[in-house]
Motif scaffolding. Sequence first.
Motif, PDB file in Angstrom:
ATOM      1  N   VAL A 208       9.208 -10.304  14.085  1.00 38.57           N
ATOM      2  CA  VAL A 208       8.351  -9.111  13.520  1.00 38.57           C
ATOM      3  C   VAL A 208       8.894  -8.661  12.367  1.00 38.57           C
ATOM      4  CG1 VAL A 208       7.461  -6.545  13.807  1.00 38.57           C
ATOM      5  CG2 VAL A 208       7.277  -8.175  15.681  1.00 38.57           C
ATOM      6  N   ILE A 209       8.044  -8.517  11.112  1.00 40.88           N
ATOM      7  CA  ILE A 209       8.409  -8.462   9.782  1.00 40.88           C
ATOM      8  C   ILE A 209       7.837  -6.980   9.419  1.00 40.88           C
ATOM      9  CG2 ILE A 209       8.330  -9.114   7.347  1.00 40.88           C
ATOM     10  CD1 ILE A 209       8.005 -11.944   8.488  1.00 40.88           C
ATOM     11  N   VAL A 210       8.576  -6.145   8.613  1.00 44.04           N
ATOM     12  CA  VAL A 210       8.228  -5.094   7.998  1.00 44.04           C
ATOM     13  C   VAL A 210       8.356  -5.206   6.472  1.00 44.04           C
ATOM     14  CG1 VAL A 210       8.296  -2.608   7.615  1.00 44.04           C
ATOM     15  CG2 VAL A 210       8.574  -3.469   9.725  1.00 44.04           C
ATOM     16  N   HIS A 211       7.309  -4.988   5.767  1.00 43.86           N
ATOM     17  CA  HIS A 211       7.171  -5.664   4.430  1.00 43.86           C
ATOM     18  C   HIS A 211       7.044  -4.484   3.394  1.00 43.86           C
ATOM     19  CE1 HIS A 211       4.135  -8.059   1.593  1.00 43.86           C
ATOM     20  NE2 HIS A 211       5.259  -7.694   0.848  1.00 43.86           N
ATOM     21  N   VAL A 212       7.768  -4.536   2.260  1.00 42.21           N
ATOM     22  CA  VAL A 212       7.751  -3.857   1.359  1.00 42.21           C
ATOM     23  C   VAL A 212       7.788  -4.349  -0.019  1.00 42.21           C
ATOM     24  CG1 VAL A 212       9.035  -1.705   0.049  1.00 42.21           C
ATOM     25  CG2 VAL A 212       8.981  -1.730   2.567  1.00 42.21           C
ATOM     26  N   ASP A 213       7.203  -3.993  -1.241  1.00 44.05           N
ATOM     27  CA  ASP A 213       7.073  -4.577  -2.415  1.00 44.05           C
ATOM     28  C   ASP A 213       8.145  -4.207  -3.259  1.00 44.05           C
ATOM     29  OD1 ASP A 213       6.072  -1.727  -2.806  1.00 44.05           O
ATOM     30  OD2 ASP A 213       5.136  -2.403  -4.539  1.00 44.05           O
ATOM     31  N   TYR A 235      11.831  -3.764  14.577  1.00 45.11           N
ATOM     32  CA  TYR A 235      11.485  -4.748  13.910  1.00 45.11           C
ATOM     33  C   TYR A 235      12.595  -5.865  13.779  1.00 45.11           C
ATOM     34  CZ  TYR A 235      14.335  -2.856   9.970  1.00 45.11           C
ATOM     35  OH  TYR A 235      15.236  -2.298   9.334  1.00 45.11           O
ATOM     36  N   ASP A 236      12.393  -7.001  13.157  1.00 45.92           N
ATOM     37  CA  ASP A 236      13.326  -8.199  13.328  1.00 45.92           C
ATOM     38  C   ASP A 236      13.794  -8.407  11.910  1.00 45.92           C
ATOM     39  OD1 ASP A 236      13.398  -8.339  15.966  1.00 45.92           O
ATOM     40  OD2 ASP A 236      11.514  -9.212  15.683  1.00 45.92           O
ATOM     41  N   VAL A 237      12.620  -8.365  10.699  1.00 44.95           N
ATOM     42  CA  VAL A 237      12.906  -9.280   9.676  1.00 44.95           C
ATOM     43  C   VAL A 237      12.596  -7.981   8.525  1.00 44.95           C
ATOM     44  CG1 VAL A 237      12.469 -11.101   7.961  1.00 44.95           C
ATOM     45  CG2 VAL A 237      12.587 -11.440  10.562  1.00 44.95           C
ATOM     46  N   ILE A 238      13.181  -7.960   7.336  1.00 48.68           N
ATOM     47  CA  ILE A 238      12.673  -7.144   6.364  1.00 48.68           C
ATOM     48  C   ILE A 238      12.116  -8.078   5.129  1.00 48.68           C
ATOM     49  CG2 ILE A 238      13.581  -5.614   4.175  1.00 48.68           C
ATOM     50  CD1 ILE A 238      15.833  -4.636   5.944  1.00 48.68           C
ATOM     51  N   GLY A 239      10.809  -7.995   5.075  1.00 49.05           N
ATOM     52  CA  GLY A 239      10.142  -8.699   4.147  1.00 49.05           C
ATOM     53  C   GLY A 239      10.122  -8.185   2.764  1.00 49.05           C
ATOM     54  N   LEU A 240      10.035  -8.798   1.504  1.00 48.95           N
ATOM     55  CA  LEU A 240      10.064  -8.183   0.436  1.00 48.95           C
ATOM     56  C   LEU A 240       8.947  -9.040  -0.406  1.00 48.95           C
ATOM     57  CD1 LEU A 240      13.395  -9.045   1.292  1.00 48.95           C
ATOM     58  CD2 LEU A 240      13.688  -7.781  -0.793  1.00 48.95           C
ATOM     59  N   SER A 241       8.371  -8.292  -1.343  1.00 51.13           N
ATOM     60  CA  SER A 241       7.496  -8.903  -2.471  1.00 51.13           C
ATOM     61  C   SER A 241       8.224  -8.900  -3.757  1.00 51.13           C
ATOM     62  CB  SER A 241       6.218  -8.264  -2.641  1.00 51.13           C
ATOM     63  OG  SER A 241       5.476  -8.179  -1.632  1.00 51.13           O
ATOM     64  N   TYR A 242       8.157 -10.063  -4.573  1.00 51.47           N
ATOM     65  CA  TYR A 242       9.179 -10.270  -5.919  1.00 51.47           C
ATOM     66  C   TYR A 242       7.995 -10.671  -6.778  1.00 51.47           C
ATOM     67  CZ  TYR A 242      12.485 -11.249  -9.324  1.00 51.47           C
ATOM     68  OH  TYR A 242      12.993 -11.615 -10.604  1.00 51.47           O
ATOM     69  N   TYR A 243       7.508  -9.849  -7.645  1.00 51.40           N
ATOM     70  CA  TYR A 243       6.726 -10.214  -8.777  1.00 51.40           C
ATOM     71  C   TYR A 243       6.897  -9.748 -10.129  1.00 51.40           C
ATOM     72  CZ  TYR A 243       3.007 -11.291  -5.237  1.00 51.40           C
ATOM     73  OH  TYR A 243       2.302 -12.033  -4.147  1.00 51.40           O
ATOM     74  N   PRO A 244       7.918 -10.314 -10.826  1.00 52.76           N
ATOM     75  CA  PRO A 244       8.292  -9.806 -12.071  1.00 52.76           C
ATOM     76  C   PRO A 244       7.044  -9.506 -13.042  1.00 52.76           C
ATOM     77  CG  PRO A 244       9.790 -11.692 -11.505  1.00 52.76           C
ATOM     78  CD  PRO A 244       8.619 -11.540 -10.454  1.00 52.76           C
ATOM     79  N   TYR A 245       5.911 -10.104 -13.043  1.00 49.30           N
ATOM     80  CA  TYR A 245       4.718 -10.230 -13.526  1.00 49.30           C
ATOM     81  C   TYR A 245       4.296  -8.590 -13.598  1.00 49.30           C
ATOM     82  CZ  TYR A 245      -0.082 -10.725 -15.148  1.00 49.30           C
ATOM     83  OH  TYR A 245      -1.304 -10.564 -15.699  1.00 49.30           O
ATOM     84  N   TRP A 246       4.124  -8.196 -12.246  1.00 50.67           N
ATOM     85  CA  TRP A 246       3.787  -6.763 -11.936  1.00 50.67           C
ATOM     86  C   TRP A 246       4.619  -5.550 -12.423  1.00 50.67           C
ATOM     87  CZ3 TRP A 246      -1.231  -7.378 -11.843  1.00 50.67           C
ATOM     88  CH2 TRP A 246      -1.877  -8.501 -11.321  1.00 50.67           C
ATOM     89  N   ILE A 247       5.694  -5.873 -12.514  1.00 50.90           N
ATOM     90  CA  ILE A 247       6.603  -4.951 -13.039  1.00 50.90           C
ATOM     91  C   ILE A 247       6.956  -5.224 -14.645  1.00 50.90           C
ATOM     92  CG2 ILE A 247       7.545  -4.087 -10.711  1.00 50.90           C
ATOM     93  CD1 ILE A 247       9.787  -5.875 -11.652  1.00 50.90           C
ATOM     94  N   LYS A 248       5.941  -5.898 -15.277  1.00 51.87           N
ATOM     95  CA  LYS A 248       6.045  -6.177 -16.553  1.00 51.87           C
ATOM     96  C   LYS A 248       7.599  -6.617 -17.276  1.00 51.87           C
ATOM     97  CE  LYS A 248       2.067  -3.130 -17.726  1.00 51.87           C
ATOM     98  NZ  LYS A 248       1.630  -3.442 -16.317  1.00 51.87           N
ATOM     99  N   SER A 249       8.204  -7.641 -16.651  1.00 52.53           N
ATOM    100  CA  SER A 249       9.477  -7.871 -16.852  1.00 52.53           C
ATOM    101  C   SER A 249       9.485  -9.388 -16.583  1.00 52.53           C
ATOM    102  CB  SER A 249      10.363  -7.314 -16.033  1.00 52.53           C
ATOM    103  OG  SER A 249      10.131  -7.725 -14.742  1.00 52.53           O
ATOM    104  N   ASP A 250      10.611 -10.058 -17.169  1.00 53.12           N
ATOM    105  CA  ASP A 250      10.980 -11.379 -16.858  1.00 53.12           C
ATOM    106  C   ASP A 250      11.877 -11.417 -15.953  1.00 53.12           C
ATOM    107  OD1 ASP A 250      10.585 -14.441 -17.805  1.00 53.12           O
ATOM    108  OD2 ASP A 250      12.893 -14.151 -17.664  1.00 53.12           O
TER     109      ASP A 250
END
Length: 344
Positions: A208-213, A235-250
């Motif tokens: 089971v994953i719990v997911h934060v951006d 929960y078992d797994v920490i899920g992450l989002s990673y989008y440099p585009y949406w935080i206006k960075s490279d």
Amino acid sequence: MKNRLRKISFSLIIAIAFASCKSQMATTPKDSFSKGADVGWLPQMEATGYKFYDTDGSEKDCLQLLKDRGINTIRLRVWVNPNDNKASGHCSPEETVAMAVRSQKMGMRIMIDFHYSDTWADPGKQAKPAAWANHSFADLRKDVYKHTYDVLQLLKNAGVTPEWVQVGNEIPGGMLWPDGSTDKWSQLALLLNEGYDATKAIDKKIKVIVHVDQGNDNKRFREFFDNATANNVKYDVIGLSYYPYWIKSDYTENIADLQYNLNDMAARYNKEVMVVEVGGEDTKVQNTYDMLAATIKAVKNVPNNKGLGVIYWEPQGARSWSKYALSAWMEDGKPSPALDAFKD
């Protein structure tokens, strides 16, 4: 009568697919690194006539094109009672099951992402399904359990037991607002635990994953998961989002922060970690390739083999069809070379 016939037809389709699936599937071993794609739009793309092509110009199944580039995992979102809108509808339990069967037949591992909504749930919106809108909190708990259990049972009946289940999608502010917001952490914890318990009732081996951006933001993650710990979230797994585009960075500006956060999450909470969403601009092929390679390296570098994998969000969701800028597909219907980062 129509509904009954639809159910019978769906059951027949699944039974046929499962029979074929059992004889043909060769799934990637569960202890290997997960290289994934979220392809929730794929059935709608095909239904509207979108064609997928290999680099030599030959038309091919999209899943085969992804597999040829190293993808071994498919992530599928599921909504409660979605509409039929091309971009923001579909992904019903029945469509999700059909797509999971098809993906498993290709040898793919499966992740199911429960939004607990009729449409997109993310940090800016966590709307209850219309059918649950006026329910008491006690009933909401039952709703989460039943919906989770019922969808997973449908999958199991079709021969698919997901390797991972996400309880909520990008929930730094909670889910099923306002009842399950982080302003009411004790209630959010109970809702998350209903999803966990329903999942484990189907199969205890499902993770089971719990997911934060914003996976590069350690403060954001510590605040959320410290609260989750204090409120006894399971929960078992920490899920992450990673989008440099949406935080206006490279990515070069924060890939080290992602690595730090991955390592910290694994050590601080003694959990496995996984980047369950990532994406880069389709017009910046080399940059997206480099970002993917760096992200994969970061997850693989997590100590004690606690980094499970990286999943690209809608790589096949070409901008010409979706208007989405972060696919990994070219204007000519061919995969972007950026996806080659998933190859060994």
